[in-house]
Scaffold this motif. Structure first.
Motif, mmCIF file in Angstrom:
data_model
loop_
_atom_site.group_PDB
_atom_site.id
_atom_site.type_symbol
_atom_site.label_atom_id
_atom_site.label_comp_id
_atom_site.label_asym_id
_atom_site.label_seq_id
_atom_site.Cartn_x
_atom_site.Cartn_y
_atom_site.Cartn_z
ATOM 1 N N THR A 1492 28.543 41.350 -59.148
ATOM 2 C CA THR A 1492 28.876 41.027 -60.535
ATOM 3 C C THR A 1492 27.903 39.983 -61.076
ATOM 4 O OG1 THR A 1492 31.195 41.500 -60.070
ATOM 5 C CG2 THR A 1492 30.699 40.233 -62.068
ATOM 6 N N LEU A 1493 27.446 40.188 -62.312
ATOM 7 C CA LEU A 1493 26.509 39.268 -62.935
ATOM 8 C C LEU A 1493 27.248 38.051 -63.470
ATOM 9 C CD1 LEU A 1493 24.308 41.850 -64.873
ATOM 10 C CD2 LEU A 1493 23.670 40.563 -62.847
ATOM 11 N N ASN A 1494 26.674 36.880 -63.282
ATOM 12 C CA ASN A 1494 27.244 35.625 -63.762
ATOM 13 C C ASN A 1494 26.587 35.226 -65.078
ATOM 14 O OD1 ASN A 1494 28.731 35.518 -61.339
ATOM 15 N ND2 ASN A 1494 27.034 34.501 -60.284
ATOM 16 N N ASP A 1495 27.252 34.245 -65.746
ATOM 17 C CA ASP A 1495 26.741 33.673 -67.014
ATOM 18 C C ASP A 1495 26.598 34.729 -68.081
ATOM 19 O OD1 ASP A 1495 24.485 31.600 -65.085
ATOM 20 O OD2 ASP A 1495 26.615 31.324 -65.565
ATOM 21 N N ILE A 1496 27.426 35.749 -68.055
ATOM 22 C CA ILE A 1496 27.382 36.829 -69.044
ATOM 23 C C ILE A 1496 28.772 37.436 -69.089
ATOM 24 C CG2 ILE A 1496 26.752 38.709 -67.473
ATOM 25 C CD1 ILE A 1496 25.147 38.043 -70.925
ATOM 26 N N LYS A 1497 29.068 38.162 -70.170
ATOM 27 C CA LYS A 1497 30.416 38.706 -70.333
ATOM 28 C C LYS A 1497 30.758 39.730 -69.266
ATOM 29 C CE LYS A 1497 30.664 38.025 -75.361
ATOM 30 N NZ LYS A 1497 30.811 38.692 -76.679
ATOM 31 N N HIS A 1498 29.872 40.689 -69.056
ATOM 32 C CA HIS A 1498 30.177 41.741 -68.080
ATOM 33 C C HIS A 1498 28.876 42.342 -67.592
ATOM 34 C CE1 HIS A 1498 29.456 44.476 -71.469
ATOM 35 N NE2 HIS A 1498 30.314 43.760 -72.169
ATOM 36 N N GLY A 1499 29.004 43.160 -66.569
ATOM 37 C CA GLY A 1499 27.856 43.815 -65.964
ATOM 38 C C GLY A 1499 27.819 43.600 -64.460
ATOM 39 N N ARG A 1500 27.289 44.569 -63.750
ATOM 40 C CA ARG A 1500 27.140 44.468 -62.312
ATOM 41 C C ARG A 1500 25.922 45.269 -61.861
ATOM 42 N NH1 ARG A 1500 31.612 48.264 -59.286
ATOM 43 N NH2 ARG A 1500 31.276 50.185 -60.476
ATOM 44 N N VAL A 1501 25.402 44.921 -60.684
ATOM 45 C CA VAL A 1501 24.174 45.516 -60.154
ATOM 46 C C VAL A 1501 24.457 46.037 -58.753
ATOM 47 C CG1 VAL A 1501 21.774 45.097 -59.497
ATOM 48 C CG2 VAL A 1501 22.705 43.990 -61.523
ATOM 49 N N HIS A 1502 23.937 47.219 -58.461
ATOM 50 C CA HIS A 1502 24.124 47.867 -57.157
ATOM 51 C C HIS A 1502 22.873 47.642 -56.309
ATOM 52 C CE1 HIS A 1502 25.132 51.800 -54.767
ATOM 53 N NE2 HIS A 1502 25.307 50.700 -54.067
ATOM 54 N N LEU A 1503 23.043 46.983 -55.168
ATOM 55 C CA LEU A 1503 21.933 46.678 -54.272
ATOM 56 C C LEU A 1503 22.254 47.143 -52.861
ATOM 57 C CD1 LEU A 1503 21.101 42.980 -55.246
ATOM 58 C CD2 LEU A 1503 19.852 44.993 -55.971
ATOM 59 N N VAL A 1504 21.212 47.468 -52.127
ATOM 60 C CA VAL A 1504 21.296 47.610 -50.679
ATOM 61 C C VAL A 1504 20.339 46.587 -50.089
ATOM 62 C CG1 VAL A 1504 20.901 49.071 -48.689
ATOM 63 C CG2 VAL A 1504 21.937 50.038 -50.733
ATOM 64 N N LEU A 1505 20.889 45.622 -49.367
ATOM 65 C CA LEU A 1505 20.106 44.530 -48.798
ATOM 66 C C LEU A 1505 20.053 44.718 -47.292
ATOM 67 C CD1 LEU A 1505 21.766 41.670 -50.860
ATOM 68 C CD2 LEU A 1505 19.568 42.729 -51.323
ATOM 69 N N GLU A 1506 18.840 44.713 -46.771
ATOM 70 C CA GLU A 1506 18.649 44.913 -45.332
ATOM 71 C C GLU A 1506 17.832 43.758 -44.756
ATOM 72 O OE1 GLU A 1506 16.987 49.093 -45.105
ATOM 73 O OE2 GLU A 1506 18.107 48.972 -43.257
ATOM 74 N N TRP A 1507 18.336 43.170 -43.693
ATOM 75 C CA TRP A 1507 17.499 42.288 -42.882
ATOM 76 C C TRP A 1507 17.086 43.092 -41.663
ATOM 77 C CZ3 TRP A 1507 14.644 38.161 -43.091
ATOM 78 C CH2 TRP A 1507 14.185 37.582 -41.907
ATOM 79 N N LEU A 1508 15.787 43.321 -41.540
ATOM 80 C CA LEU A 1508 15.267 44.213 -40.520
ATOM 81 C C LEU A 1508 14.837 43.406 -39.304
ATOM 82 C CD1 LEU A 1508 13.081 46.497 -42.788
ATOM 83 C CD2 LEU A 1508 15.417 46.863 -42.065
ATOM 84 N N PRO A 1509 15.646 43.389 -38.252
ATOM 85 C CA PRO A 1509 15.176 42.763 -37.008
ATOM 86 C C PRO A 1509 14.079 43.623 -36.386
ATOM 87 C CG PRO A 1509 17.264 43.869 -36.646
ATOM 88 C CD PRO A 1509 16.986 43.971 -38.119
ATOM 89 N N THR A 1510 13.301 43.011 -35.550
ATOM 90 C CA THR A 1510 12.178 43.725 -34.941
ATOM 91 C C THR A 1510 12.495 44.076 -33.501
ATOM 92 O OG1 THR A 1510 11.165 41.611 -34.352
ATOM 93 C CG2 THR A 1510 10.485 42.631 -36.419
ATOM 94 N N SER A 1511 11.896 45.180 -33.059
ATOM 95 C CA SER A 1511 12.145 45.679 -31.707
ATOM 96 C C SER A 1511 10.824 46.112 -31.099
ATOM 97 C CB SER A 1511 13.130 46.854 -31.758
ATOM 98 O OG SER A 1511 13.199 47.508 -30.506
ATOM 99 N N THR A 1512 10.712 46.001 -29.813
ATOM 100 C CA THR A 1512 9.511 46.446 -29.108
ATOM 101 C C THR A 1512 9.759 47.764 -28.387
ATOM 102 O OG1 THR A 1512 10.139 45.095 -27.203
ATOM 103 C CG2 THR A 1512 8.641 44.112 -28.824
#
Length: 1805
Positions: A1492-1512
């Motif tokens: 949800t977006l802050n400092d505004i009346k309404h609105g939201r954003v769809h994200l996919v957040l990935e932290w990619l660990p590394t492998s050998t």
């Protein structure tokens, strides 16, 4: 009276000039016109009044507020007023322009008779015929800059092209079909059937962006550069019928500069003799050495020709607009000029060098001859050094040397060519031109120049100088911000010493406005030697600056192609040396092979010659047609025989191009009527090639019965002459009824060119063609233009039956009538040549002594398998499995998940290998049995989705605090409720038992449902109170199925909605399937541990069954073939297949699944019957048999009980164990425990599943299966990070060798700080014990070194073996790097910006009274880095689908900030923000969420957040690479596959500088578009850097790291190229060692550490499993269904049956009808519509429509079906569409027909 007009009768000017006269002569008609106008005006006024009153009426009718009507009238009045004002301004401007045009035309041309007829045009463009722009501008009496004239010319050209475009399209269509297509067909035998099936150049004309005229060229031509831009709706379809290949082009885009040459100019109309057009490409430079001439004609005669003199020759050389003139030499016929020129070639091939030789005279120069050469030959050969015969003269030739030089942007090339420059300046001092590197300088513009005296604007001009050469720019008048846009070219002798001097002056050359000096050496340090910058001017204003773009290029010629001598004095020797000594054929030369077809016999063919009206069956007169590769073979007719024997053989030479088919058709020969069709067979040539030899019976298709016996052999061609004797011996034993003799060899001939052929008797050069003859076969080349040295470059092949006695004859003639010579090649002579090939110049018989021909002849022996068997006097062996079966098996192996399929237990000749000695008697004694080989596949070919389902298990445990609905005594006494639950999942409904009088009921019931993991259904749970009349509602809740799948196990209390209070306790479990039988015991144990009130038993496995086909089923009792159907029964569950058409070999290809409770006891029964009436056989399959199969899979033919011995069924059966992670103790907990857990869960997130406790034994045994308690999708991937556990003793010992890896998976030690990793685990007693790990990578390396010392071996990758002795006793250098602990600990943050919803509208209109939309974009801030998305125009629910990546150290407190803005012209509006902690992303690793977006009346954003660990682990790479190919993003980003960490420590023994000083060493690291630079060290030959870098790697198998060492970035000291793929073969993907430098001394080395780490992406795992993020905005709502039938019977027929469930926002029903359009055409012939059905949301039409077209045309089209509302008003016509569906007819079986319900979708933009 008559009137004479010089122009055309329909000329618009003439008609307009006579208008006043017509008006005056026909004045009596004015009155009727006025009356008619008044009547129309009255009707128009009345209509406007009705229109104005209509809103008032509608407002009153619908009882709307009058303020809305007043507001609408105000808007209309405002719009009307602005519209009238705009039209008035436009009208006045048009009148002003017309007045000027009439004035100009009247002043310029007094009469139209002054103009020629072909110039007369429409008056709006007639004034543009003047050639000079200055004259036109003078008539306007205004001053405009050249850019306006370019735009004006462009606009004019566009109007002319727009009017002429249809005729241009007709011309181009005629050119393609009548000229280009025949040329292509004649160029190759493979393209003889090519044709253009459709040519349409559309309606979008080409645009001319700008026109530039070159005024520096000679007067005999006009040279234009036309900047064009063409985005056309072209559609061109081409077909090669021979190979059944179709291709096409839809839409063409052309952008570039086209060179137009109008030459020659003539004195008659149309002035221009010819037009040459070509696109200017990246240029090359041709260096022309005009060396000498020989045998020129004598022109200086005396005494009227009695005394023959000499000539004073000179030469003119021309390439396009570039012309050069040599010096003239007096009194010689053999001049030696030795001059050199350089020209720029834009279009190669296409541009020509034209050389003309003249005799210098005082009055008029005499012509001595000319020659032409295509510069494409120079580009191909690099160097052409030849004598060229002069044309249009009797004698003379000229010696030219031409070199193709490329423009290189490389400083190393410059250093190599510099000595040649100095040498050339000394040798070629007298020559014209320069071998120096060119330096183009582009003078763009300047800003803020100082004013002139008196505060006046200056008229700036620029003087640019390099050494002694100066160029002046044009003058820009009265401006301090001039724009010159001029280009100049200089030649640089020494880039390190020369400067570019720039002087900005006023046009009077007195006042200086500024100056600048740029060293040319500055370009040497620029990328690509390109300097494009703003420079501050000296001696000018404080803000004065100038923009310069300059490029340095090196003229480079490969030294391998350059001869040691530049000039030649012996023309004969030079001529012979310059000719190529070998041919240069295409790579496809002599790659063809031969297909040999042996048509043996037929059997059981259909009888077509019936007698007495079919009452008496006769026979047939069969013959065969075989088509392949454009060739057609026809067999003999066998009279009255249903089992004919042909014994004929055919041969055809083919390429191995894919897509070729062999088609065999059998016909019955009739005398009076058309031959009857009896069946056909099709085979892919690729299957025959892969099998090499096929000898089988093939069943005919499209006929009732019959089969044909063929022997098909693909003959490879070999160059082994010893095989010839075997082939000839096989020939002598072979005999066929069609008298053909097997070919022994193939002869390939490549005719390249001829040299110095004799002239014709008339003295002219011949038009040469070559004819090649071998036995009765002949081929002809094309006929060349007039030349004595023609070139063909054509290849041919011949079938050679006896290489020992056949000859090849090559005849050269002029136009096939005048002989020029011949040559005879004995084929047997090729047998003694290496590789049976002759490639050389051959003398021609019957020609001049110097006449020769260059050709290549190669013989290849056709080595047959039958040839090898004939040597041993044996019959040829039959293959065990045909090529078609092998291909199906290979496809099956690729598609299936198992490694090996057990062979079928059924014994068949075609699939079971038998000993060779047993196979021969089978062939000889019973030929019918041996030839009954069928083409049945050995295995099924399942759909990729087969076996992909899982099981959703729901445990309905209890409820609490439900609402009491059964009140007594008029609600005065509260009662209880009788609750039960309904669970809805898609179309499936589960209903629980009713618990009497209980507000806290306990159900303890379990339900299971088989579903796919991609299902979008939700789980809807509703609670009701059971009553006698109507059940009361007690609440509901909705659970997302995807959330259940992601978490896999959810144990939670769910609050009921739409009711005051109440909650339900459920355990929701998604059960993935595994093919490991050891998991079965756990599943069976779960059954015994818990029982449910609804008597349900948890399933232990899922059983998938694919029933593909059956073979050789018995006939019915009536003798007819059965209508086969199958019924599958397992326990109480049964499934039925479809009923097939009559056939003994039906195909179902249907898949089913069953829930299995006990695989050791249950049995599957398959019953086959004819339409479920007459039994045909059955098969019993115990499920336990699958437990012993690999991957629990069976895929084979099974025999049927109760049927014939050959009756079989092909099926695929796979068992998959359900892997449950549920602890049954959860189901036995008492309510206080539940309440306690509920109170705890309220303090945490509700979505987090309750962690399951394990005993210590479970921890030690299943520690690898434990996952971190995260939310969302973080638990789905199979390779989640494990919780640290105590290592067994054997893992606590140090590693003993370099290849040893611990069995316990690594923790986050490689990617996170050590302080953040838990250092203890829980032991048996509950205390904490430290975890023993291997420490840092440096310690691991020490263990590896110890192991190497003990084993006595040293591994040093990428270093030669002889250099492994670097670490000697005297060398104290460290052998490994000493990197810091933070090396290689970074990870990658990957952000998928998907979409947004419900954003705030900022673009309001009319002061905010009318709401608009927004143009949103997103900014992402991470430290100092900012990512910015694309702007989505006018959308409050935008979809970006963009991806960003950034390498970061794991900092938990780092903020990741997101801001959304609305793009505006002035200042962007703020739409909201939010921020996340990097630590949160690292802990979840994968988060697919709406924020949800802050400092505004309404609105939201769809994200996919990935932290990619590394492998050998290198096995992760394939999964990551698969994600790259399956995912595309709008910002064109590609997901990285790995991280490359580089630690650059030091170098050793670097070379000294040229000055003898030690270098200031620095290193540059480059990988793709990413590069880093180290610090510059102090002077030393062994510098230390100790710097680390990281790179994102997209493809480790292709990317390469380049390390360049230099001294302070100017003098190279060496380089190193490291392919990343080398790290994939290293232990731990790590390399740490000394590496040698290229381009340095032998001892120069660099010490570095390179480690590759694969990015472990959970999204890659999701995508591999068919899951992943879903874009909500991209889903289209369904507005109903429509039932349609499609089939083809002479015409395309469409039947609209009915619609169902139409969606409307109106309270009333709709008046619906259906509209049909056949796309892409939108005309009356392709449009249909049904009648209107009144007031019905489920209308029935049952209307039939036919379209007259062929089935091929129909399959290329798309049917658009729209359901519309006929009752919508004319004001809402844009909202009349209810729904539509697009049907691609190419994917519909129109012959068989189809009837389906189609979903209607909302209109898509």
């Amino acid at each position: 009276m008559s009137r004479v007009d010089a122009g055309p009768k329909n000329d618009s000017d003439s008609e307009k000039k006579t208008e006043p006269a017509q008006d005056s002569s026909l004045g009596e008609m004015d009155v009727p016109k006025t009356k008619l106008f008044d009547a129309k005006a009255i009707l128009w006024t009345f209509g406007k009044c009705l229109t104005a009153l209509l809103p008032v009426y509608l407002a009153g009718y619908y009882r709307m507020s009058t303020s809305l009507v007043v507001f609408g009238m105000m808007v209309y009045a405002g719009w009307k007023h602005s519209r009238e004002a705009k039209e008035a301004r436009l009208k006045s401007a048009i009148e002003l322009v017309n007045d000027k045009e009439e004035y100009i035309s009247s002043k310029s041309f007094r009469s139209r008779r002054d103009l020629p007829s072909w110039v007369r045009m429409h008056k709006s463009v007639s004034f543009v015929i003047l050639e000079k722009k200055e004259k036109l501008l003078f008539m306007y009496n205004v001053r405009i800059n050249p850019h306006m004239t370019h735009s004006f010319s462009s606009c004019l050209c566009f109007k002319v092209i727009q009017q002429a475009w249809p005729f241009i399209g007709q011309y181009l269509e005629k050119l393609l079909t009548e000229t280009i297509a025949p040329s292509i067909r004649g160029s190759s035998t493979h393209l003889q059937t090519l044709c253009f099936t459709k040519v349409d150049f559309g309606g979008k004309p080409m645009k001319v962006v700008g026109v530039k005229a070159h005024t520096e060229n000679e007067k005999g031509q006009i040279l234009l550069d036309v900047y064009i831009s063409y985005v056309g709706d072209v559609e061109i379809n081409v077909e090669v019928k021979r190979y059944f290949c179709k291709a096409g082009v839809k839409g063409i885009q052309l952008h570039g500069m086209m060179r137009v040459i109008l030459e020659p100019l003539i004195g008659d109309v149309p002035i221009v003799g010819a037009v040459t057009m070509f696109f200017i490409q990246r240029p090359g430079v041709v260096r022309i050495h005009l060396l000498e001439a020989d045998g020129l004609a004598s022109k200086d005669n005396y005494v009227k020709g009695v005394m023959v003199g000499m000539s004073d020759p000179y030469a003119l050389l021309r390439v396009g607009p570039q012309t050069f003139k040599s010096r003239h030499l007096d009194n010689t016929l053999n001049p030696k000029w030795d001059e050199m020129y350089e020209v720029i070639a834009h279009e190669v091939p296409g541009q020509e060098l034209e050389v003309e030789v003249f005799d210098k005279d005082a009055d008029h120069d005499d012509f001595l001859g000319r020659t032409k050469l295509d510069l494409g030959i120079v580009k191909k050969s690099k160097i052409v050094d030849e004598w060229f015969t002069l044309k249009d003269t009797r004698t003379g030739r000229v010696h030219l040397r031409l070199e193709w030089l490329t423009l290189e942007a490389d400083t190393e090339r410059l250093e190599e060519v510099t000595p040649y420059i100095h040498r050339a300046q000394g040798v070629l001092m007298e020559k014209v031109g320069s071998p120096l590197p060119p330096l183009p300088v582009y003078l763009d513009k300047a800003e803020a120049l100082p004013m002139k005296k008196g505060n006046k604007d200056p008229n700036p001009i620029v003087q640019i100088s390099v050494q002694d050469v100066t160029h002046d720019s044009r003058i820009c008048w009265n401006t301090v911000n001039p724009q010159w846009e001029d280009a100049f070219t200089f030649f640089i002798r020494d880039p390190s010493k020369q400067d570019i001097s720039i002087q900005v002056k006023d046009n009077d050359r007195v006042q200086d406005l500024g100056s600048l000096s740029i060293p040319v050496s500055r370009l040497l340090s620029c990328q690509d030697l390109n300097l494009d910058e703003w420079f501050n001017l000296e001696n000018s204003g404080p803000e004065s600056r100038i923009h310069i773009n300059t490029v340095l290029r090196v003229l480079w010629l490969d030294e391998a192609d350059v001869t040691s001598s530049l000039l030649s004095s012996d023309p004969l020797s030079k001529s012979s040396a310059s000719r190529p000594q070998k041919t240069m054929p295409h790579s496809s030369f002599a790659t063809e092979g031969m297909l040999r077809i042996h048509l043996v016999e037929g059997q059981n063919l259909v009888a077509k010659d019936n007698m007495m009206g079919g009452m008496v069956k006769g026979k047939s007169d069969p013959y065969v047609k075989i088509q392949i590769g454009g060739e057609t073979f026809k067999s003999q007719v066998i009279k009255e025989n249903l089992s004919p024997t042909w014994n004929e053989m055919y041969e055809v030479v083919l390429t191995q191009l894919p897509g070729q088919e062999l088609t065999l058709e059998v016909f019955d020969k009739d005398m009076d009527m058309k031959d009857d069709f009896m069946g056909r067979l099709k085979m892919n040539l690729s299957d025959i090639i892969s099998s090499q030899y096929i000898n089988e019976w093939f069943t005919l298709s499209d006929g009732k019965r019959g089969r044909v016996h063929l022997a098909l052999e693909w003959l490879p061609a070999v160059t082994q002459p010893e095989k010839l004797q075997q082939v000839l011996q096989y020939q002598s034993k072979s005999s066929y009824l069609n008298k053909t003799v097997p070919t022994a060899a193939l002869l390939f001939v490549y005719v390249e060119r001829a040299h110095e052929l004799p002239l014709k008797k008339s003295g002219k050069e011949p038009k040469v063609g070559a004819e090649l003859i071998l036995r009765r076969t002949s081929h002809r080349t094309t006929v060349c233009d007039r030349t004595s040295s023609p070139r063909w470059d054509e290849a041919f092949h011949f079938l050679v039956q006896d290489p020992l006695n056949e000859d090849l004859v090559v005849k050269l003639t002029h136009n096939w009538d005048f002989s020029l010579g011949s040559v005879v090649i004995l084929v047997k002579e090729l047998l003694s040549e290496p590789d049976l090939m002759l490639d050389q110049w051959l003398d021609l018989d019957g020609a001049s002594p110097q006449s020769q021909i260059l050709l290549r002849a190669q013989l290849k022996i056709l080595c047959s398998k039958e040839t090898e068997s004939s040597e041993d006097h044996e019959e040829p062996k039959r293959p065990e499995v045909s090529s078609i079966r092998r291909k199906q098996e290979e496809e099956l192996v690729q598609m299936s998940s198992f490694e090996e399929v057990p062979p079928s237990p059924v014994s068949r000749t075609s699939s079971v290998s038998v000993p060779e000695e047993e196979e021969v008697p089978e062939v000889t004694e019973d030929p019918e049995v041996s030839s009954s080989d069928d083409l049945r596949p050995l295995h099924t070919i399942p759909d990729p989705s087969f076996g992909a389902e899982g099981v959703l298990r729901l445990h309905l445990l209890e409820a609490e605090d439900l609402v009491a609905k059964d009140n007594m005594m008029g609600r005065m006494v509260k009662g209880k409720s009788d609750p039960y639950v309904k669970i809805h999942i898609g179309d499936t409904v589960f209903k629980s038992y009713v618990i009497k009088e209980n507000l806290n009921p306990t159900w303890n019931e379990m339900y299971e449902l088989v579903m796919t993991s991609t299902s979008t259904s939700d789980v809807l749970v509703e609670v009701f109170d059971k009553d006698v009349d109507q059940d009361d509602f007690l609440g509901r809740m909705k659970i997302s199925l995807q959330d259940i799948i992601q978490s896999q196990l959810t144990d939670k209390w769910f609050s009921l909605s739409d009711v005051k209070h109440g909650r339900v306790h459920m355990v929701l479990e998604w059960l993935p399937t595994v093919t490991q039988p050891d998991g079965l015991q756990k599943a069976l144990q779960l059954q015994s541990e818990h029982s449910y009130q609804n008597k349900s038993v948890p399933s232990a496995a899922l059983f998938f069954i694919l029933l593909e086909r059956a073979h050789d089923l018995p006939l019915k009792k009536s003798g007819k073939e059965p209508k086969a159907a199958a019924e599958l029964v397992l326990g109480d569950i049964s499934h039925k297949t479809k009923v097939c058409d009559r056939s003994t070999s039906p195909e179902w290809s249907e898949a089913f699944h069953f829930l299995i409770h006990n695989p050791t006891e249950e049995i599957l029964i398959i019953k086959l019957s004819s339409a479920f009436e007459q039994p045909l056989g059955s098969v019993v399959l115990p499920i336990r048999e699958l437990l012993s199969k690999p991957d629990l899979l069976m895929d084979q033919w099974l025999s049927l009980d109760g049927a014939g011995p050959d009756t079989q069924i092909l099926l695929r059966a796979q068992l998959k164990i359900l892997d449950s992670s549920l602890d049954t103790s959860v189901l036995h907990r008492k309510k206080p425990v539940v309440e306690e857990e509920h109170s705890v869960s309220e303090q945490r997130e509700e979505k987090a599943p309750i962690a399951v406790e394990h005993s210590q034994a479970a921890v030690s045994k299943d520690s690898e299966k434990k996952t971190l308690p995260t939310k969302g999708l973080s638990e789905l991937a199979a390779f989640t990070l494990p919780v640290p556990a105590t290592l067994p003793e054997e893992h606590q010992k140090p590693m003993s060798d370099a290849h040893h890896t611990p069995s316990v998976p690594k923790t986050l030690l490689d990617t996170e700080d050590l302080s953040n990793v838990p250092d203890s685990t829980t032991s048996e007693g509950g205390c904490m014990e430290p975890v023993k790990t291997f420490g840092s990578a440096h310690e691991e390396q020490k263990h590896m070194e110890k192991a190497e010392e003990q084993s006595g071996k040293k591994v040093s990758p990428s270093v030669p073996a002889e250099e492994s002795n670097v670490s000697s006793s005297t060398d104290v250098r460290p052998q490994k790097t000493s990197h810091g602990p933070s090396f290689g600990t970074k990870g990658v943050l990957r952000i998928h910006l998907l979409e947004a919803q419900d954003l705030v509208a900022k673009d309001n209109m009319m002061g905010g009274m009318v709401k608009g939309k927004s143009d949103p974009y997103v900014k992402i801030h991470i430290r100092d880095t900012t990512f910015k998305s694309y702007v989505i125009k006018e959308n409050l629910n935008p979809t970006w689908n963009e991806m960003y990546e950034m390498v970061l150290s794991p900092d938990n407190n780092l903020d990741v900030k997101f801001e959304v803005y609305d793009k505006d012209f002035e200042s962007d509006d703020f739409l909201g923000r939010f921020k996340l902690k990097l630590g949160h992303i690292i802990s979840t690793q994968y988060d697919d969420e709406w924020f949800t977006l802050n400092d505004i009346k309404h609105g939201r954003v769809h994200l996919v957040l990935e932290w990619l660990p590394t492998s050998t682990q290198r096995d992760r790479l394939d999964q990551v690479m698969q994600m790259q190919s399956s995912q595309t993003y709008q910002n064109k980003s590609v997901p990285s596959a790995a991280l490359l960490f580089i630690y650059l420590e030091r170098a050793h023994d670097l070379p000294l500088k040229k000055s003898g000083k030690e270098p200031k060493a620095a290193a540059e690291l480059v990988l793709g578009a990413t590069w880093y630079k180290t610090k510059v060290c102090d002077r030393s030959t062994s510098p230390y850097w100790n710097e680390a870098f990281d790179f994102l790697v997209h493809d480790p198998k292709k990317d390469m790291l380049v390390i360049k060492i230099s001294s302070a970035w100017d003098q190279p000291m060496g380089s190193l190229v490291l392919p990343i793929r080398e790290l994939l073969s290293k232990p731990d993907l790590l390399m740490d060692q000394w590496l040698n430098l290229d381009g340095a001394s032998p001892k120069s080395q660099i010490l570095l550490r390179a480690q590759l780490k694969i990015l472990d992406s959970k999204m890659a795992a999701l995508i591999a499993m068919g899951s992943g993020p879903v874009l909500s905005n991209m889903q289209t709502a369904t507005t109903g269904q429509i039932k349609i039938s499609l089939f083809f019977q002479k015409k395309l027929t469409v039947i609209i049956h009915a619609c169902s469930g139409l969606v409307t926002s109106s309270k009333d029903s709709l008046d619906t009808y259906v509209s049909l359009i056949l796309l892409p055409d939108k005309n009356k012939a392709t449009k249909r519509k049904t009648s209107v059905k009144k007031k019905n949301l489920n209308p029935e039409f049952n209307e039939r429509f036919e379209f007259d077209m062929s089935v091929e045309d129909a399959q290329r089209r798309e049917l658009s079906v729209s359901v519309k509302n006929a009752s919508s008003s004319f004001m809402n016509r844009d909202k009349d569409l209810i729904g539509q569906v697009q049907i691609d007819l190419g994917h519909v079986d129109l012959i068989s027909g189809v009837t389906e319900w189609f979903d209607l979708k909302e209109e898509q933009n």
